[in-house]
Design a protein around this motif. Structure first.
Motif, PDB file in Angstrom:
ATOM      1  N   ALA A 424       0.828  -1.203   0.000  1.00 25.13           N
ATOM      2  CA  ALA A 424       0.000   0.000   0.000  1.00 25.13           C
ATOM      3  C   ALA A 424       0.869   1.262   0.000  1.00 25.13           C
ATOM      4  CB  ALA A 424      -0.935  -0.005   1.201  1.00 25.13           C
ATOM      5  N   ILE A 425       1.920   1.250   0.827  1.00 27.30           N
ATOM      6  CA  ILE A 425       2.816   2.417   0.864  1.00 27.30           C
ATOM      7  C   ILE A 425       3.556   2.570  -0.458  1.00 27.30           C
ATOM      8  CG2 ILE A 425       4.865   3.369   1.970  1.00 27.30           C
ATOM      9  CD1 ILE A 425       3.926   2.102   4.577  1.00 27.30           C
ATOM     10  N   CYS A 426       4.028   1.456  -1.026  1.00 31.77           N
ATOM     11  CA  CYS A 426       4.720   1.513  -2.321  1.00 31.77           C
ATOM     12  C   CYS A 426       3.810   2.087  -3.409  1.00 31.77           C
ATOM     13  CB  CYS A 426       5.202   0.122  -2.728  1.00 31.77           C
ATOM     14  SG  CYS A 426       6.587  -0.495  -1.742  1.00 31.77           S
ATOM     15  N   ALA A 427       2.537   1.652  -3.418  1.00 35.57           N
ATOM     16  CA  ALA A 427       1.600   2.156  -4.417  1.00 35.57           C
ATOM     17  C   ALA A 427       1.395   3.662  -4.268  1.00 35.57           C
ATOM     18  CB  ALA A 427       0.263   1.425  -4.298  1.00 35.57           C
ATOM     19  N   ASP A 428       1.295   4.157  -3.024  1.00 39.43           N
ATOM     20  CA  ASP A 428       1.131   5.590  -2.802  1.00 39.43           C
ATOM     21  C   ASP A 428       2.363   6.368  -3.272  1.00 39.43           C
ATOM     22  OD1 ASP A 428      -1.361   5.186  -1.779  1.00 39.43           O
ATOM     23  OD2 ASP A 428      -0.765   5.300   0.323  1.00 39.43           O
TER      24      ASP A 428
END
Length: 471
Positions: A424-428
């Motif tokens: 999720a953090i990587c996608a953001d």
């Protein structure tokens, strides 16, 4: 934007000039031609009166001399003809040469010999080259004995008309020039705040919440809009800052009591009985998991507070990571395959492209039970695509739709350490750099298993390509 405004204003001004100037130009041409026609008609009438007297008395020498002088002075072919069309008086050679080039002459001469006053020989457009033919009967009613015919070259008249039209066009351009001279600074005054507001919106979409619009320039409506925009951004920036501060502070404040709790739990280990050890180990594992979760939340808040993307060479990123990835895959008995062409340059996320790739490779090693992990990259249409694929346990469609949600974990991985925040953090982060992250089928599974997905797991990120050499 100035050009767009001028594209609208200039055609309107041209239409205005044409609408006002065209009737005036036509009026000028008609008046000039009418004056020329009336002059020729008066000359022909005068010669007709003289010819009537000269033919009736036989004294034609004076009239012959006057017709020749008229031709020499004005370049107009004038002749007295009889009812058969033969030239009686005047410069016959010049007249006959000009007459052959005038298709309207027979009609006009026939009307004159019938006792009818001449009508205009045609449309006298300035770009036409036809001559003006005028015929006046000699004699009256049934006693018409001939006609006076004049053939006038109108090139000078047409030249005067074109000059007048050019003067009118020049005068018509003055309002257009004035309109452009006024519209340019006015449009700059109106559109400059709009451009600045657009630039501010673009910067904000890239994550810079500190940018503000100029609320002191432009019309009153745009100043109010810029002021409302700045007020909105103040509220958004304060809300985001409070949210990040809360996550960071909460993670920091919970770490100390959690550490104390873990130490307290571990301190009772010497006093445990055999039947209490499973509970003790569960408590220690949960304390470790909670500690990892707090670290992830604090790292997430710290990374999201930095939203500036910057260019980086993919070769340099891989050079700092490949040895570590090979060591990890070698320890786990796995193989690492890298298929990345040299010279790729991308706009990396704020936390660093290496950190994002570390997370993706770590997921492939820990969660997929893969034998092969492949890192590849391709460039196409100003976009760099980087994929981390494995041949282990894949995901079905329902799991893929949830995999990028915060704190989500597959039921198969509940016993593997993790917080569910990594993807999720990587996608953001990738999204903030102008790219995207998606999940696809990975490499085919080597065992050809038909139980579950037939492919492994693949995480694919796209980032904008950067032109130019590395700085």
């Amino acid at each position: 934007m100035h050009r767009r405004l001028l594209v609208v204003l200039v055609p309107l001004a041209v239409l205005l000039v044409v609408a006002l100037g065209a009737p005036l130009s036509v009026t000028v041409a008609e008046r000039e031609m009418q004056e020329t026609y009336v002059d020729r008609l008066n000359d022909a009438g005068r010669f007709a009166s003289l010819a009537d007297a000269a033919l009736s008395t036989g004294r034609t020498q004076a009239l012959q001399q006057e017709l020749a002088t008229y031709h020499e002075l004005y370049g107009i072919r004038a002749a007295v003809i009889d009812t058969s069309g033969a030239v009686l008086l005047g410069p016959s050679g010049a007249y006959l040469e000009a007459a052959r080039a005038q298709p309207a002459l027979p009609r006009i001469v026939t009307a004159a010999l019938a006792g009818t006053r001449s009508e205009p020989s045609g449309e006298w457009a300035p770009w036409d080259d036809a001559a003006l033919v005028v015929a006046e009967p000699v004699g009256r009613d049934s006693e018409v004995v001939g006609a006076v015919v004049t053939i006038s070259d109108l090139s000078k008249t047409r030249h005067r008309i074109l000059v007048r039209w050019a003067q009118l066009a020049g005068l018509g351009l003055l309002p257009l020039i004035g309109l452009v001279a006024v519209a340019w600074p006015v449009s700059a005054w109106v559109l400059r705040p709009v451009r600045e507001l657009d630039a501010a919106s673009s910067r904000i979409s890239q994550g810079d919440l500190t940018i503000r619009a100029d609320a002191e320039a432009g019309p009153m409506e745009l100043r109010r809009l810029a002021g409302s925009f700045n007020t909105m951004m103040d509220a958004v920036e304060n809300a985001v800052r409070r949210q990040r501060a809360f996550v960071s502070d909460a993670s920091h404040q919970l770490r100390n009591p959690l550490t104390s709790l873990r130490l307290a739990v571990e301190s009772v280990e010497p006093y445990l009985r055999a039947e209490g050890r499973p509970v003790y180990e569960m408590a220690v594992d949960e304390a470790k998991a909670m500690h990892d979760l707090l670290n992830s939340l604090q790292a997430s808040a710290r990374m999201e507070s930095i939203r500036t993307a910057s260019p980086v060479d993919l070769d340099e990123v891989l050079a700092t990571r490949l040895e570590r990835w090979r060591a990890l895959t070698g320890t786990a008995g796995q193989r690492l395959l890298v298929d990345v062409p040299p010279g790729l340059r991308v706009l990396e996320p704020s936390a660093g492209l290496g950190s994002v790739l570390d997370e993706l490779v770590s997921n492939a090693l820990r969660f997929s039970d893969a034998g092969l992990v492949e890192v590849s990259a391709r460039a196409r249409d100003e976009v760099i695509t980087i994929a981390v694929r494995d041949d282990g346990q894949g995901m079905d469609e329902p799991e893929r739709s949830q995999a990028l949600q915060r704190f989500w974990r597959s039921p198969r991985h509940q016993n593997i350490p993790g917080t569910g925040l990594g993807l999720a953090i990587c996608a953001d982060l990738v999204g903030a750099a102008g790219g995207g992250l998606r999940i696809e089928d990975g490499l085919p599974r080597p065992d050809g298993s038909t139980h579950g997905p037939g492919h492994g797991f693949a995480t694919v990120i796209t980032l904008p390509a950067v032109r130019g050499e590395a700085g």
